[in-house]
Design a protein around this motif. Structure first.
Motif, PDB file in Angstrom:
ATOM      1  N   UNK A   1       5.111  -6.894  10.117  1.00  0.00           N
ATOM      2  CA  UNK A   1       4.321  -5.524  10.344  1.00  0.00           C
ATOM      3  C   UNK A   1       3.997  -5.217   8.943  1.00  0.00           C
ATOM      4  N   UNK A   2       2.910  -4.316   8.930  1.00  0.00           N
ATOM      5  CA  UNK A   2       2.332  -3.874   7.554  1.00  0.00           C
ATOM      6  C   UNK A   2       3.313  -3.208   6.712  1.00  0.00           C
ATOM      7  N   UNK A   3       4.139  -2.256   7.150  1.00  0.00           N
ATOM      8  CA  UNK A   3       5.437  -1.706   6.463  1.00  0.00           C
ATOM      9  C   UNK A   3       6.202  -2.762   5.921  1.00  0.00           C
ATOM     10  N   UNK A   4       6.869  -3.730   6.547  1.00  0.00           N
ATOM     11  CA  UNK A   4       7.867  -4.627   6.303  1.00  0.00           C
ATOM     12  C   UNK A   4       7.260  -5.413   5.212  1.00  0.00           C
ATOM     13  N   UNK A   5       6.002  -6.023   5.288  1.00  0.00           N
ATOM     14  CA  UNK A   5       5.198  -6.903   4.481  1.00  0.00           C
ATOM     15  C   UNK A   5       5.178  -6.032   2.986  1.00  0.00           C
ATOM     16  N   UNK A   6       4.718  -5.087   3.096  1.00  0.00           N
ATOM     17  CA  UNK A   6       4.615  -4.132   1.932  1.00  0.00           C
ATOM     18  C   UNK A   6       6.118  -4.067   1.296  1.00  0.00           C
ATOM     19  N   UNK A   7       7.003  -3.624   1.974  1.00  0.00           N
ATOM     20  CA  UNK A   7       8.407  -3.414   1.096  1.00  0.00           C
ATOM     21  C   UNK A   7       8.670  -4.888   0.681  1.00  0.00           C
ATOM     22  N   UNK A   8       8.514  -6.034   1.207  1.00  0.00           N
ATOM     23  CA  UNK A   8       8.767  -7.065   0.897  1.00  0.00           C
ATOM     24  C   UNK A   8       7.914  -7.593  -0.612  1.00  0.00           C
ATOM     25  N   UNK A   9       6.693  -7.406  -0.431  1.00  0.00           N
ATOM     26  CA  UNK A   9       5.974  -7.420  -1.607  1.00  0.00           C
ATOM     27  C   UNK A   9       6.363  -6.695  -2.769  1.00  0.00           C
TER      28      UNK A   9
END
Length: 446
Positions: free
Chosen positions: A342-350
């Motif tokens: 999801x957008x939020x998960x990918x942002x946090x990983x990045x």
């Protein structure tokens, strides 16, 4: 001996290109993603988090530029950490940078898909995201000068649109809206919001990855960074504060397209200007997805050229002089992320990748100051050692906050790092010395 000419990039970029690449890399952070921080912290809580992160970026950039100009290498933090700490330092910094940029791309693609879906509901978010990904992979393969000229054009449009946005919503700003339930989770919310505040500026360091393609890098790279940072601080604070005052901020705290929604609240959903704004809103996202593909491919290229990734990924296209296999490899990672996250998960990983990379860079700066005092430093870190120490401490706080509030994502990141270290040792890469002119001035690690 390997033919190094086949693995050399053209020096064609000037300060305006660097400003455009740096600003373009980041500017999507003003269009989406940051508003998810409101959900965990409220408006004032997120403002505090953003101010703390702004201090981190100001101190980081004015320290990081010393490394970028002293060691103008496409590997960025990977090259600096290798030179300072040897193979394992290089591996950790390189891995973190790859996560930073490779996962920023699908996060931006998701938002592009959401903007297109907002304009044309019949078009699916995922399908649009994939289409944009493919288009900009092709553009980046065609040539860095061509893509840099495109960056200047699209970034100017994106900055202009954010100024237009502030002009439209500014008269409708109400302090009562902005101060409504401003810190619902208290100070814990400020810490939870840190990764979303980082998203405002994440990827500005990507200019380091085109350092080998810059004319007179020791003079032009600092200019590009400073102009871009000033632009982004003004836009981030202006957009965040004004958007929070046009309505109940909770209406915008979960969307991938907060700015078009804010415009529609001000002008009405039926307004032609709302559709026009959403359409030109694609410019900022386009600038960033283009920039992150450019930066991530140079990181893959540099690590492959140094033997840390399969050497085939370091091939440079004979016609376009771009690392086409590195660009395509990044595209594969992006497609996988689009289908699984999801957008939020990918942002946090990045963001976690970026934070670890910032820490490794500042540690490298301190080590190189002692280890190589005679190294030419065309741009010495400002307020040394206060600035790099400040950037290091705030980065460490951000990492702890991510691990506490997003433990599974943190676990995924460090599990990936553990696998990378295991493979690194099994293949004996930790015993090999990198054959690379810009990284040769370092001890041989056995």
């Amino acid at each position: 001996m390997e033919n190094t000419h086949s693995k050399q990039l053209k020096r064609v970029l000037k300060p305006v290109h660097l400003w455009a690449i740096a600003t373009g890399l980041v500017i999507s952070g003003e269009y989406f993603g940051w508003n998810l921080g409101w959900e965990v912290s409220g408006t004032i809580g997120f403002l505090i988090a953003t101010l703390v992160v702004t201090v981190m970026y100001v101190t980081f950039i004015f320290s990081y530029t010393e490394l970028t100009t002293s060691i103008p290498h496409a590997g960025g933090a990977f090259a600096y950490a290798y030179r300072a700490m040897g193979p394992f330092g290089g591996l950790i910094a390189g891995y973190a940078t790859l996560v930073d940029f490779l996962f920023a791309t699908p996060a931006i693609a998701f938002s592009l898909g959401s903007y297109v879906h907002f304009l044309h509901p019949a078009v699916g978010v995922l399908q649009a995201a994939i289409a944009f990904n493919v288009a900009f992979i092709v553009l980046n393969i065609l040539g860095v000068k061509e893509s840099a000229v495109f960056s200047v054009f699209i970034t100017i449009l994106a900055v202009g649109e954010l100024l237009l946005f502030m002009g439209v919503v500014g008269p409708h700003f109400k302090m009562d809206n902005y101060l409504s339930n401003p810190m619902p989770f208290g100070w814990s919310g400020v810490f939870a919001a840190l990764p979303f505040a980082v998203w405002f500026y994440l990827a500005i360091e990507g200019v380091a990855m085109v350092a080998e393609e810059v004319k007179d890098p020791k003079r032009n790279i600092p200019r590009g960074y400073i102009y871009a940072l000033a632009t982004l601080v003004f836009l981030a604070l202006g957009v965040m504060i004004l958007t929070g005052g046009v309505t109940d901020w909770r209406r915008l705290s979960k969307l991938d397209y907060p700015l078009p929604e804010a415009i529609s609240i001000v002008l009405g959903k039926g307004s032609g200007l709302t559709k026009v704004f959403a359409s030109i809103g694609l410019f900022g996202l386009v600038a960033s997805i283009h920039g992150t593909i450019l930066a991530s491919s140079r990181q893959v290229f540099a690590m492959a050229r140094s033997g840390y990734l399969p050497r085939g990924l370091a091939a440079v296209n004979s016609k376009f002089k771009t690392p086409h296999w590195a660009i395509l490899a990044g595209g594969v990672i992006s497609f996988i992320a689009l289908y699984t996250g999801t957008t939020g998960q990918i942002i946090i990983l990045s963001v976690l990748g970026a934070i670890v990379m910032y820490m490794m860079s500042m540690i490298s700066l301190f080590i190189l100051r002692k280890k190589e005092p005679a190294l030419e430093r065309p741009f010495a870190a400002i307020c040394y050692p206060t600035f790099p120490a400040t950037a290091l401490v705030i980065s460490a706080v951000c990492m702890v906050a991510i691990m506490y509030y997003s433990f599974f994502i943190g676990l995924l990141f460090f599990a990936g790092l553990a696998v990378a270290i295991g493979l690194f040792m099994l293949t004996g890469k930790h015993k090999a010395r990198i054959i690379d002119d810009d990284m040769l001035n370092t001890p041989i690690y056995n």
